[in-house]
Design an enzyme around this catalytic site. Structure first.
Site, PDB file in Angstrom:
ATOM      1  N   ARG A  69      43.498 -92.676  26.326  1.00 22.46           N
ATOM      2  CA  ARG A  69      43.597 -92.372  24.999  1.00 22.46           C
ATOM      3  C   ARG A  69      43.399 -93.318  24.088  1.00 22.46           C
ATOM      4  O   ARG A  69      42.664 -93.000  22.759  1.00 22.46           O
ATOM      5  CB  ARG A  69      44.581 -91.338  24.834  1.00 22.46           C
ATOM      6  CG  ARG A  69      44.328 -89.843  25.454  1.00 22.46           C
ATOM      7  CD  ARG A  69      45.535 -88.924  25.174  1.00 22.46           C
ATOM      8  NE  ARG A  69      45.235 -87.873  26.223  1.00 22.46           N
ATOM      9  CZ  ARG A  69      45.847 -87.757  27.608  1.00 22.46           C
ATOM     10  NH1 ARG A  69      46.528 -88.810  27.869  1.00 22.46           N
ATOM     11  NH2 ARG A  69      45.594 -86.482  28.125  1.00 22.46           N
ATOM     12  N   GLU A 106      59.353 -93.916  36.193  1.00 24.38           N
ATOM     13  CA  GLU A 106      60.279 -93.103  36.787  1.00 24.38           C
ATOM     14  C   GLU A 106      60.434 -93.290  38.449  1.00 24.38           C
ATOM     15  O   GLU A 106      61.468 -93.444  38.936  1.00 24.38           O
ATOM     16  CB  GLU A 106      60.149 -91.740  36.451  1.00 24.38           C
ATOM     17  CG  GLU A 106      61.205 -90.822  36.974  1.00 24.38           C
ATOM     18  CD  GLU A 106      60.920 -89.139  36.392  1.00 24.38           C
ATOM     19  OE1 GLU A 106      61.640 -88.297  36.565  1.00 24.38           O
ATOM     20  OE2 GLU A 106      59.720 -89.024  35.900  1.00 24.38           O
TER      21      GLU A 106
END
Length: 184
Positions: A69, A106
């Protein structure tokens, strides 16, 4: 006349879409594509960011955008300033010699890359992305620019998810500007 960033803040915020439970339950995904779909507002935002860069008081040599983005904002901002755009991509997406920076996710690590010749020593680089969440990608991008011999004049995001404290994971002394803030 382009409005300053703070004057655009409310319009930008109303053009962001929240998708609850995406990509998994408990997550609220803040999506910029409804902002990008409003071409007049998106264009004004990019020009306002360019004006913001001019106001920093430091010559900026290039705009770097984070995949994917940041690629929507970066080229338009760089074009408005008449300076190069540098893509920072995920590992294995750029040809030629690259420099890398890895960061913890994560469940493991990820790596971002930039072409080795994209930055000259001591270049001032403005980094742009849509959103700062946990800070891993932006931190890696800042370190990547530094590893290539450049300096980060500012890291800029449209949205910061303040509850995730990503700002705290950025390298010491990193200058971050975020336009819109959300507590998750």
């Amino acid at each position: 006349m382009v409005r300053p960033l703070e004057a655009l803040k409310a319009d930008v915020e109303t053009h962001l879409t929240a998708f609850p439970d995406f990509p998994k339950p408990g997550i609220i995904f803040r999506d910029i594509f409804s902002l990008v779909a409003n071409s007049a507002l998106f264009h004004e935002l990019c020009l306002s960011i360019a004006d913001h860069i001019r106001s920093l008081g430091t010559k900026v040599d290039a705009v770097a955008g984070l995949e994917a983005r940041g690629f929507l904002f970066g080229p338009t901002i760089a074009h408005a300033l008449g300076i190069p755009f540098i893509p920072i991509r995920k590992k294995g997406k750029l040809p030629g010699e690259v420099v890398q920076s890895s960061y913890e996710k994560e469940y493991g690590t990820d790596t971002v890359e930039m072409q080795a010749n994209a930055i000259k020593p001591h270049d001032n680089i403005f980094i742009v992305d849509d959103l700062l969440a946990t800070g891993g990608t932006m931190s890696a991008a800042i370190q990547l620019v530094q590893r290539a011999g450049g300096r980060v004049s500012e890291a800029f995001v449209v949205v910061e998810l303040t509850t995730l404290k990503g700002r705290e994971k950025l390298p010491e002394g990193a200058n971050l500007y975020s336009l819109v803030h959300f507590d998750i």
